[in-house]
Design a protein around this motif. Structure first.
Motif, mmCIF file in Angstrom:
data_model
loop_
_atom_site.group_PDB
_atom_site.id
_atom_site.type_symbol
_atom_site.label_atom_id
_atom_site.label_comp_id
_atom_site.label_asym_id
_atom_site.label_seq_id
_atom_site.Cartn_x
_atom_site.Cartn_y
_atom_site.Cartn_z
ATOM 1 N N MET A 162 0.665 -1.251 -0.118
ATOM 2 C CA MET A 162 0.040 -0.045 -0.032
ATOM 3 C C MET A 162 0.857 1.169 0.062
ATOM 4 O O MET A 162 0.720 2.341 -0.764
ATOM 5 C CB MET A 162 -0.958 -0.038 1.094
ATOM 6 C CG MET A 162 -2.093 -0.931 1.111
ATOM 7 S SD MET A 162 -2.965 -1.205 2.595
ATOM 8 C CE MET A 162 -3.841 0.460 2.660
ATOM 9 N N LEU A 163 1.743 1.143 0.789
ATOM 10 C CA LEU A 163 2.700 2.545 0.838
ATOM 11 C C LEU A 163 3.551 2.589 -0.355
ATOM 12 O O LEU A 163 3.754 3.653 -1.008
ATOM 13 C CB LEU A 163 3.767 2.057 2.090
ATOM 14 C CG LEU A 163 3.040 2.400 3.303
ATOM 15 C CD1 LEU A 163 3.958 1.830 4.490
ATOM 16 C CD2 LEU A 163 2.584 3.734 3.859
ATOM 17 N N ALA A 164 3.972 1.615 -0.902
ATOM 18 C CA ALA A 164 4.821 1.646 -2.200
ATOM 19 C C ALA A 164 3.739 2.196 -3.324
ATOM 20 O O ALA A 164 4.159 2.875 -4.098
ATOM 21 C CB ALA A 164 5.270 0.307 -2.674
ATOM 22 N N ALA A 165 2.485 1.861 -3.478
ATOM 23 C CA ALA A 165 1.369 2.073 -4.569
ATOM 24 C C ALA A 165 1.384 3.616 -4.138
ATOM 25 O O ALA A 165 0.914 4.390 -5.310
ATOM 26 C CB ALA A 165 0.263 1.347 -4.231
ATOM 27 N N ALA A 166 1.441 4.089 -2.972
ATOM 28 C CA ALA A 166 1.087 5.760 -2.659
ATOM 29 C C ALA A 166 2.215 6.437 -2.877
ATOM 30 O O ALA A 166 2.223 7.599 -2.806
ATOM 31 C CB ALA A 166 0.639 5.713 -1.122
ATOM 32 N N GLY A 167 3.479 5.726 -3.003
ATOM 33 C CA GLY A 167 4.624 6.486 -3.361
ATOM 34 C C GLY A 167 5.395 7.124 -2.093
ATOM 35 O O GLY A 167 5.984 7.909 -1.990
ATOM 36 N N ILE A 168 5.104 6.308 -1.070
ATOM 37 C CA ILE A 168 5.476 6.627 0.401
ATOM 38 C C ILE A 168 6.632 5.864 0.723
ATOM 39 O O ILE A 168 6.331 4.442 0.812
ATOM 40 C CB ILE A 168 4.629 6.468 1.544
ATOM 41 C CG1 ILE A 168 3.334 7.495 1.149
ATOM 42 C CG2 ILE A 168 4.944 6.883 2.774
ATOM 43 C CD1 ILE A 168 2.250 7.413 1.894
ATOM 44 N N ASP A 169 7.872 6.353 0.728
ATOM 45 C CA ASP A 169 9.032 5.711 1.343
ATOM 46 C C ASP A 169 9.907 6.192 2.460
ATOM 47 O O ASP A 169 10.483 7.206 2.617
ATOM 48 C CB ASP A 169 10.209 5.663 -0.025
ATOM 49 C CG ASP A 169 11.422 4.950 0.246
ATOM 50 O OD1 ASP A 169 11.265 4.028 1.188
ATOM 51 O OD2 ASP A 169 12.437 5.201 -0.319
ATOM 52 N N GLY A 170 9.109 5.460 3.689
ATOM 53 C CA GLY A 170 9.550 5.953 4.851
ATOM 54 C C GLY A 170 9.430 5.136 5.877
ATOM 55 O O GLY A 170 10.377 3.941 5.724
ATOM 56 N N LYS A 171 8.987 5.084 6.786
ATOM 57 C CA LYS A 171 8.673 4.314 7.870
ATOM 58 C C LYS A 171 8.344 2.911 7.458
ATOM 59 O O LYS A 171 7.371 2.567 6.731
ATOM 60 C CB LYS A 171 7.930 4.957 8.893
ATOM 61 C CG LYS A 171 7.844 3.887 10.361
ATOM 62 C CD LYS A 171 6.914 4.742 11.293
ATOM 63 C CE LYS A 171 7.163 4.124 12.615
ATOM 64 N NZ LYS A 171 6.530 5.172 13.659
ATOM 65 N N ASP A 172 9.188 1.659 7.942
ATOM 66 C CA ASP A 172 8.703 0.400 7.732
ATOM 67 C C ASP A 172 7.474 0.078 8.598
ATOM 68 O O ASP A 172 7.406 0.402 9.887
ATOM 69 C CB ASP A 172 9.745 -0.344 8.312
ATOM 70 C CG ASP A 172 9.335 -2.027 7.814
ATOM 71 O OD1 ASP A 172 9.101 -2.081 6.643
ATOM 72 O OD2 ASP A 172 9.549 -2.704 8.542
ATOM 73 N N PRO A 173 6.384 -0.419 8.198
ATOM 74 C CA PRO A 173 5.108 -1.089 8.709
ATOM 75 C C PRO A 173 5.368 -1.904 9.923
ATOM 76 O O PRO A 173 4.845 -1.724 11.016
ATOM 77 C CB PRO A 173 4.237 -1.567 7.709
ATOM 78 C CG PRO A 173 4.687 -1.474 6.596
ATOM 79 C CD PRO A 173 6.363 -0.803 6.790
#
Length: 433
Positions: free
Chosen positions: A287-298
């Protein structure tokens, strides 16, 4: 959508075209969806068209246009006020599938906005809203303004869809259920995706379940459904990816509303069953990759308590008493292992039907559910068990339900000789993008 003063078609001509294997024109699709939503096409005519679609299929262009017409039958939500990228997950439904509960706050804790419009359970598969309604005071129905406020303040919302979200789908969904056309992949895909596109999310991850406890029983049909939905999302400008995941055996160690909330809170507290944690983290990363968010690991969000903080804020914002005790069933019955050996199989469908019969599910949409009813799983496939060791505990308020639940479990598990190696599918079977 088209108004009644624009080009009209004859419903019988549209039915005949699809019956004879022809592709429907965009204008025909627009007209028939609009006219059906407004009552200008009768139920029996749409039923005939749905059966023709089931038998003859649709091209990618047809499915895309059909989906778009259903989106345009209502309003499309806009989450730009949230101030961060939106991403969502949809599961095709399974047994013990409580993943939305830990997933939405985990993804929000990592920087995304998560507008999760969910549904209720029917038959052997549970519904996210039913699970959350076991929390005292929690409200599923929010106005559009309340949804926006919860996303803005908590980062995620899990609630029921508003009435004006893809109303064509609501009408067609009910018709398919009584006309033997539920299995048509173009109609399954357009039903799911019209709601998700209208929801207004920028990115979407699909969890397509495969196995006895899932709607799609085999990998090939699940892959076809996943491919169709991913294409529909892409055609609509929504970044979409699908995972095929295992539903041969129940997910986690609980099946039932309050039982699954309790397990979800354990996951948010940094514990919980391995398979629930693994799937939560895997889907969150997608979900984070699809949203283009590259930060905190779930995984870190679960460990450091930030996911739990979002959960508490989200539940509280919807009226839930986040620290109140969850309902517990008044009666229990334990199923014991009949012999020493290895639990080689625990059938998801059998466990799901047992939970349903105990009161955790409904046969009709208007039925009520027991918050505390369900099945607690003590041993997962691959584990060594001793004769007389507890395998399952059944929970219900009505002990007369135990016999029918036990009937559902007859043949639902297998104890193999010690040393046997169960042939178990991986949790994540495939990825379609």
């Amino acid at each position: 959508m088209k108004s009644s003063g624009e080009t009209r078609f004859d419903a019988v001509d549209v039915i005949r075209a699809k019956r004879d294997g022809q592709e429907l024109a965009d204008a025909q699709i627009d007209w028939v969806i609009d006219a059906y939503t407004r009552g200008g096409v009768a139920d029996e005519q749409m039923a005939a068209l749905a059966m023709a679609i089931l038998l003859n299929g649709m091209s990618r262009r047809e499915i895309s246009r059909w989906t778009d017409a259903m989106v345009r039958s209502g309003t499309r939500m806009d989450w730009t006020a949230a101030g961060r990228p939106t991403t969502d997950k949809h599961s095709t439904g399974g047994v013990g599938d409580k993943i939305t509960l830990p997933l939405a706050p985990t993804v929000a804790a990592c920087g995304a906005a998560v507008p999760q419009l969910s549904g209720r359970g029917l038959g052997h598969t549970g519904g996210t809203l039913d699970k959350l309604e076991s929390i005292p005071g929690w409200r599923a129905s929010l106005s559009a303004e309340e949804m926006q406020a919860v996303v803005r303040d908590a980062g995620a919302v899990v609630c029921a869809a508003t009435e004006n979200l893809a109303p064509a789908d609501k009408k067609l969904y009910a018709l398919r259920d009584v006309t033997g056309t539920v299995e048509a992949i173009p109609l399954i895909a357009s039903s799911i995706m019209s709601k998700k596109i209208a929801e207004g999310t920028g990115a979407l991850v699909l969890d397509v379940k495969v196995g006895s406890g899932a709607f799609m029983k085999d990998t090939e049909s699940a892959r076809e459904l996943a491919r169709t939905m991913v294409d529909l999302g892409s055609d609509a400008g929504v970044r979409t990816v699908a995972l095929l995941t295992n539903m041969q055996t129940p997910l986690g160690l609980t099946v039932g509303n309050a039982l699954e909330v309790r397990e979800s809170v354990e996951v948010l507290a940094g514990g919980g069953p391995e398979d629930v944690v693994e799937l939560t983290v895997t889907l969150a990363r997608e979900m984070l990759a699809a949203a283009g968010i590259d930060g905190k690991d779930p995984a870190e969000a679960l460990r450091d308590g930030s996911a739990m903080d979002v959960w508490r804020a989200m539940v509280t914002a919807q009226g839930g008493a986040v620290d109140a005790p969850l309902p517990r069933a008044r009666e229990t019955h334990t199923v014991l292992s009949p012999a020493d050996g290895v639990l080689s199989r625990l059938d998801a469908y059998g466990v799901g039907v047992a939970a349903w019969r105990l009161g955790a599910g409904r046969a009709r949409k208007e039925d009520t559910v027991q918050a505390g009813a369900g099945v607690e799983i003590h041993v997962k496939p691959g584990a060594v068990v001793a004769g007389g060791e507890p395998l399952l505990t059944l929970h219900t308020d009505e002990p007369e339900r135990f016999d029918r639940a036990l009937d559902a479990l007859d043949g639902a598990f297998t104890i193999a000789p010690v040393g046997s190696r169960p042939d178990l599918l991986p949790l994540v079977i495939d990825r379609v993008a």
